[in-house]
Write an enzyme that holds these catalytic residues in place. Sequence first.
Site, PDB file in Angstrom:
ATOM      1  CE1 TYR A 230      -9.718   0.650   8.593  1.00 44.85           C
ATOM      2  CE2 TYR A 230     -10.415   1.791  10.577  1.00 44.85           C
ATOM      3  CZ  TYR A 230      -9.457   1.529   9.624  1.00 44.85           C
ATOM      4  OH  TYR A 230      -8.241   2.160   9.702  1.00 44.85           O
TER       5      TYR A 230
ATOM      6  CD  GLN B 103      -3.939  10.068   5.163  1.00 39.62           C
ATOM      7  OE1 GLN B 103      -4.531   9.093   5.635  1.00 39.62           O
ATOM      8  NE2 GLN B 103      -4.059  11.274   5.659  1.00 39.62           N
TER       9      GLN B 103
ATOM     10  N   GLY C   6       0.833  -1.209   0.000  1.00 36.46           N
ATOM     11  CA  GLY C   6       0.000   0.000   0.000  1.00 36.46           C
ATOM     12  C   GLY C   6       0.862   1.251   0.000  1.00 36.46           C
TER      13      GLY C   6
HETATM   14  N1  SER Z   1      -8.685   7.338   9.647  1.00 34.66           N
HETATM   15  C1  SER Z   1      -9.272   6.032   9.731  1.00 34.66           C
HETATM   16  C2  SER Z   1     -10.656   6.022   9.205  1.00 34.66           C
HETATM   17  O1  SER Z   1     -11.325   6.992   9.340  1.00 34.66           O
HETATM   18  C3  SER Z   1      -9.286   5.562  11.150  1.00 34.66           C
HETATM   19  O2  SER Z   1      -8.340   4.587  11.309  1.00 34.66           O
HETATM   20  O3  SER Z   1     -11.089   5.046   8.678  1.00 34.66           O
END
Ligand code: SER
Length: 316
Positions: A141, A12, A8
């Site tokens: 997630y 970012q 990756g």
């Molecule tokens: N920045 C991430 C998200 O918003 C959090 O780990 O998914």
Amino acid sequence: MKKILVTGALGQIGSELIVKLRNLYGENNVIATDIRKNDSVAALSGPFKLLDVADGEKMFQLAKQNQVDAIIHLAAMLSAVAEKKPLAAWHLNMGGLINALETAKELGIQLFAPSSIGSFGPTTPKDKAPQDTIQRPTSMYGVNKVAGELLCDYYFARFGVDTRGVRFPGLISYVTPPGGGTTDYAVEIYYDAVEKGRYQSFINKGTYMDMMFMPDALEAVVQLMEADPAKLQHRNAYNITAMSLEPEEIATEIRKHIPSFVLDYQVDPARQAIADSWPNSIDDSAAREEWGFRPQYNLEKMTADMLEKIREKAKV
Ligand code: SER
């Protein structure tokens, strides 16, 4: 670390971490990999290989052929996109991680795998969420992140793999935009402040989440990977943070530079629900004690830097 493979690498975090690692370890000692190539500095300043992290055999071969002694596994789907495509998120986030763990196990090398504030849920204490606490996230997630923390613990305990990780807060940066996270508003707000003088936030006022400026996040990765393993009691998933913020606080700081800046709201219920399920702030004392984590940027310093760099980019 001497020779490192990063997955990756054009995302970012990766697009900036690659540059830092090449400065520290030598440009040929950092193998950048991603599912596609672009013309960024990270892609062009040293070795780059195409890698879909779902392809475990290719990951293993690349790590073996390049004789790396560490993998930094950054390829993942962020929270908001994962909520739209939960099955795809499971396959990418868990499949990629298990391939990285197996590769690290087979080759006897180090592995960095990031977790997140997303690994917490509505039953976690809201303020200063402790290092060891309830983790019952309600997003896909978050489920992936908790499972990932446990898998890394398992590979360390069962196979002796030198796994390490942090729970990143929202990361704020100006090189590469984040791809579909809940904390992305805190990046977009700076771009829109410079480019349009106003921003419409999808996260409501008063919603606190932990944040960090990218240079502190990159330093944390290197510091943790180089830390004395004997000191790492919480090796997979240290809480780290630099500041707990809500949209109005960022707007107030931006107005010190752009007095006419206007913030209004069009709340996205899906991302707001994710944000509401996360803590307002987390306690990072274990990272401070066990490997000396010390963020350098607060809201004031970060805002000045973000606005300056985005203005420079806007000129070219
Ligand atoms: N920045 C991430 C998200 O918003 C959090 O780990 O998914």
